[in-house]
Motif scaffolding. Sequence first.
Motif, PDB file in Angstrom:
ATOM      1  N   LYS A  58     -26.916  33.759 -32.704  1.00  6.41           N
ATOM      2  CA  LYS A  58     -27.712  32.590 -32.351  1.00  6.41           C
ATOM      3  C   LYS A  58     -28.742  32.288 -33.441  1.00  6.41           C
ATOM      4  O   LYS A  58     -28.879  31.148 -33.880  1.00  6.41           O
ATOM      5  N   VAL A  59     -29.461  33.338 -33.861  1.00 10.84           N
ATOM      6  CA  VAL A  59     -30.526  33.117 -34.844  1.00 10.84           C
ATOM      7  C   VAL A  59     -29.939  32.618 -36.160  1.00 10.84           C
ATOM      8  O   VAL A  59     -30.429  31.652 -36.754  1.00 10.84           O
ATOM      9  N   LEU A  60     -28.863  33.253 -36.595  1.00  3.58           N
ATOM     10  CA  LEU A  60     -28.237  32.811 -37.836  1.00  3.58           C
ATOM     11  C   LEU A  60     -27.766  31.370 -37.705  1.00  3.58           C
ATOM     12  O   LEU A  60     -27.890  30.571 -38.631  1.00  3.58           O
ATOM     13  N   ALA A  61     -27.218  31.031 -36.528  1.00  8.61           N
ATOM     14  CA  ALA A  61     -26.727  29.674 -36.338  1.00  8.61           C
ATOM     15  C   ALA A  61     -27.874  28.673 -36.407  1.00  8.61           C
ATOM     16  O   ALA A  61     -27.761  27.655 -37.086  1.00  8.61           O
ATOM     17  N   PHE A  62     -28.984  28.994 -35.744  1.00  8.80           N
ATOM     18  CA  PHE A  62     -30.104  28.046 -35.753  1.00  8.80           C
ATOM     19  C   PHE A  62     -30.628  27.871 -37.174  1.00  8.80           C
ATOM     20  O   PHE A  62     -31.004  26.777 -37.578  1.00  8.80           O
ATOM     21  N   MET A  63     -30.653  28.978 -37.919  1.00  4.71           N
ATOM     22  CA  MET A  63     -31.170  28.857 -39.276  1.00  4.71           C
ATOM     23  C   MET A  63     -30.211  28.075 -40.162  1.00  4.71           C
ATOM     24  O   MET A  63     -30.599  27.588 -41.209  1.00  4.71           O
ATOM     25  N   GLN A  64     -28.967  27.980 -39.767  1.00  3.25           N
ATOM     26  CA  GLN A  64     -28.019  27.161 -40.528  1.00  3.25           C
ATOM     27  C   GLN A  64     -27.762  25.841 -39.812  1.00  3.25           C
ATOM     28  O   GLN A  64     -26.748  25.201 -40.048  1.00  3.25           O
ATOM     29  N   ARG A  65     -28.657  25.461 -38.902  1.00  5.24           N
ATOM     30  CA  ARG A  65     -28.576  24.212 -38.154  1.00  5.24           C
ATOM     31  C   ARG A  65     -27.272  24.086 -37.380  1.00  5.24           C
ATOM     32  O   ARG A  65     -26.663  23.019 -37.320  1.00  5.24           O
ATOM     33  N   ARG A  66     -26.823  25.214 -36.835  1.00 11.54           N
ATOM     34  CA  ARG A  66     -25.659  25.177 -35.945  1.00 11.54           C
ATOM     35  C   ARG A  66     -26.127  25.564 -34.550  1.00 11.54           C
ATOM     36  O   ARG A  66     -27.293  25.875 -34.348  1.00 11.54           O
ATOM     37  N   LEU A  67     -25.202  25.557 -33.612  1.00 12.02           N
ATOM     38  CA  LEU A  67     -25.562  25.943 -32.254  1.00 12.02           C
ATOM     39  C   LEU A  67     -25.199  27.383 -31.954  1.00 12.02           C
ATOM     40  O   LEU A  67     -25.788  27.998 -31.088  1.00 12.02           O
ATOM     41  N   GLY A  68     -24.210  27.929 -32.633  1.00 13.71           N
ATOM     42  CA  GLY A  68     -23.787  29.279 -32.323  1.00 13.71           C
ATOM     43  C   GLY A  68     -22.928  29.301 -31.061  1.00 13.71           C
ATOM     44  O   GLY A  68     -22.444  28.268 -30.620  1.00 13.71           O
ATOM     45  N   PRO A  69     -22.721  30.499 -30.488  1.00 14.23           N
ATOM     46  CA  PRO A  69     -21.874  30.574 -29.290  1.00 14.23           C
ATOM     47  C   PRO A  69     -22.470  29.755 -28.151  1.00 14.23           C
ATOM     48  O   PRO A  69     -23.646  29.884 -27.845  1.00 14.23           O
ATOM     49  N   MET A  70     -21.668  28.884 -27.560  1.00 14.29           N
ATOM     50  CA  MET A  70     -22.167  27.996 -26.513  1.00 14.29           C
ATOM     51  C   MET A  70     -21.278  27.966 -25.274  1.00 14.29           C
ATOM     52  O   MET A  70     -21.709  27.519 -24.228  1.00 14.29           O
ATOM     53  N   HIS A  71     -20.047  28.413 -25.378  1.00  7.49           N
ATOM     54  CA  HIS A  71     -19.098  28.039 -24.334  1.00  7.49           C
ATOM     55  C   HIS A  71     -18.897  29.080 -23.262  1.00  7.49           C
ATOM     56  O   HIS A  71     -18.467  28.752 -22.173  1.00  7.49           O
ATOM     57  N   VAL A  72     -19.160  30.375 -23.566  1.00 13.12           N
ATOM     58  CA  VAL A  72     -18.954  31.399 -22.550  1.00 13.12           C
ATOM     59  C   VAL A  72     -20.274  31.574 -21.813  1.00 13.12           C
ATOM     60  O   VAL A  72     -21.195  32.185 -22.316  1.00 13.12           O
ATOM     61  N   GLY A  73     -20.347  31.044 -20.612  1.00 11.50           N
ATOM     62  CA  GLY A  73     -21.580  31.161 -19.854  1.00 11.50           C
ATOM     63  C   GLY A  73     -22.619  30.177 -20.340  1.00 11.50           C
ATOM     64  O   GLY A  73     -22.413  29.477 -21.329  1.00 11.50           O
ATOM     65  N   PRO A  74     -23.773  30.132 -19.653  1.00 11.73           N
ATOM     66  CA  PRO A  74     -24.817  29.204 -20.075  1.00 11.73           C
ATOM     67  C   PRO A  74     -25.357  29.589 -21.449  1.00 11.73           C
ATOM     68  O   PRO A  74     -25.737  30.732 -21.674  1.00 11.73           O
ATOM     69  N   TYR A  75     -25.379  28.654 -22.337  1.00 15.66           N
ATOM     70  CA  TYR A  75     -25.801  28.876 -23.728  1.00 15.66           C
ATOM     71  C   TYR A  75     -25.040  30.022 -24.384  1.00 15.66           C
ATOM     72  O   TYR A  75     -25.552  30.679 -25.277  1.00 15.66           O
ATOM     73  N   GLY A  76     -23.840  30.289 -23.918  1.00 14.69           N
ATOM     74  CA  GLY A  76     -23.048  31.353 -24.532  1.00 14.69           C
ATOM     75  C   GLY A  76     -23.536  32.747 -24.219  1.00 14.69           C
ATOM     76  O   GLY A  76     -23.177  33.695 -24.917  1.00 14.69           O
ATOM     77  N   LEU A  77     -24.339  32.901 -23.156  1.00 12.48           N
ATOM     78  CA  LEU A  77     -24.923  34.214 -22.877  1.00 12.48           C
ATOM     79  C   LEU A  77     -23.869  35.258 -22.529  1.00 12.48           C
ATOM     80  O   LEU A  77     -24.068  36.438 -22.766  1.00 12.48           O
TER      81      LEU A  77
END
Lengths: 343, 207
Positions: A41-60
Motif C-alpha cells: 500500500k505504502v509503495l503504491a501511494f508513493m508511486q501514485r497508485r492504489l495498490g491492492p484494492m479488490h480482496v476485501g475492503p481496501y484490499g485488506l
Amino acid sequence: METTLVQNLPEVTAAGVIIKAIIILAVISAIAGFGTYIERKVLAFMQRRLGPMHVGPYGLLQLVADGIKLFTKEDIVPQNANSLIFKIAPSITAATAFIALAAVPVFPDFTIPEWIPLLGGVFVPSIAADLNIGILFVLGMMAAGLYGPLLAGMAQANKWGIIGAARTAIQFLSYEVVTGLSILAPIMLVGSLSFVDFNNAQAGGISHWLIWQQPVAFVLFLIAGFAETNRTPFDLLEHEAEIVSGYATEYSGMRWGMFFIGEYANMITISIIAAVVFLGGYSEVGIGWLTIILKVGFFFFLMLWVRAAWPHVRPDQLMWLCWKVLMPIAVINVVITGIVMMV
Amino acid sequence: MSLEQFKNRNVGTQDYKLLDLGQSPTEGMDKFYQVVRRTFKGELFVGLWVTMREMINALFKGNMHTVKYPFEKLPISPRYRAIHDMLRLLESGHYRCIGCGLCEKICISNCITMDTRYDENQRKEVSEYTINFGRCIFCGYCAEVCPELAIVHGPRYETASEQRASFSLFEDMLTPIDKLNLQQEYDGFGAVSPNADENIKKTPLAY
C-alpha cells in the motif's frame, strides 16, 4: 528507581513466559504478514497508485488471499538440489528471526486482570527471556540468520542462487561488524547488555534518549540494520534486476513465504532495537506501549519509505561503504565515546 | 510543456541546458572530499521528501493516477481503430455490405472469410461473414477498400479472449437495429458528402 523497580517486580512464572511467547509469535507473525500489505500500500501511494484494492475492503483481505496462495502452491524441489538443506533453509530464516525476538522487549510488563478465568493474576514480563546479555543474544541470533539465505542459495542447483548466497555471506557478515561496533557505544554508556536496563536508563523523557548522545551510532545502526534485514538500498541477496531473486530463485509456495516472514520479523526486531536502544523504549511518561508501537511503526515505515525513494547500490559500493566508511566511523565513535567517558 | 516543443524537431534551436556535473575526482583526497560533500549535502533526504510529497498529493489532493480499468475507462481518441463494425444504412436499417468481396481479397493476413448468395429477389446477400481476430493485424485495408463504407474499425479495444483464434460473425459486428441512431459515420471514400442535399438535381425524365 531502577533498582527498586527490579526488586518490586512480581515473580516471573512459566505461564507468564509462555503467554509472552505466544503473544510474540502471534503478534509478530501477524504484523509480519500484515507488513506485506502495508508495504504494498505504502509503495503504491508513493508511486501514485492504489495498490491492492479488490480482496476485501481496501484490499485488506489480500493477506488472507496471499496465505491461501502460498500454502496451496506446489512445493518444488529442483532436481539437482540438495533436498534436505533446500527444505530446512527457510525454517532457519524464520526460526532465527523469532528466536531473536525472545530477548527483545515487545511490550511493557503487565499483569493479566484477576477476573479472567484460568490466567487471572499471571504476571507477563516484557521480555520472554530476560537475559542479561540481551543485545548480544539478539545480534548473535540475527547473525545466525544468515545461514538461511546462505544455505538456500547453495543448496539449489542454480547460478543465481549461488551468487545470491555469496552476496549473503559478504553482506551479512560485513554489516554484522558495523552493527556490533555501532551499538557498542550505547552499551558503554549504559554499562549493560540488557534491554531493560537500556529502557530504564532513558526513562526520564525525550531529553534522556541516547540518540542525543550517540547520533552517529544511531545512523550507523540504521544503515547496518537496513543491510542486515535485506532492505532496499542494500538488498543484494535477491536483487531482482541483476540476479533473478537471488537465493530464493528456486523456492515456491510457503518455503518462499517463510523467507519473507523471517525478513519482516527481522525488520520488526531491528525497529524495536532502534526504538529501545536509541529512542527511549517503552516506559516513559505517558502510555508506554503506545509510544513504543509508534516508534516501531515509524522505523517500519522508514524502511518502506526508503525502498520507494532510493536506488540499489552495487555490490562493490556496498563493500566500499561498509569497510571504508561505516566501519572506521564506528570505531572512531567508540574511541571518542571511551575517551569522553574516561575524562 | 507546450505542443510547440514536440513539433519542433530541430534540437539545435531549442533551449536545452547541459547539466553541470563537474569533473569526477581522480586523486584520493578529492575523492574523499566528494564523499564528505555528498554525505552532508542531504540529497538522500530530498529523495525521501519527493516520495513523501507524491504520497501526500496522491492521498489528500486527489493526484492518484490509478484507473480502475474494468470499471472505469479512459476516453480513447476518435482515430482509434480496433475491432471492426459493420454499419447499416441510416434510412432503411438494411446492412450496407453489398458482398463485393474486396475486403476478403485485400486482407493481407487472410482473416476475412465471406460467402454470398442470391436471395429471393435475385439480390446479392451476405450469407456468411467472419473475421478471425487471432490473425487480424488491424491494418485497415478492408475499411479502406470498402466501396460502401460498410466495414469500418470501431472503438472496441477489449480483445482478450479464451481462444487464440477467436473470430466474429457478421451479426456480432453489425450495428444492432435499435442502436441505429447511435451509429457513428466515418468520413472517407464513398461517404455521403456534407453538401449532398444541395448537389441533388432533378432527373430529366420530362423529355
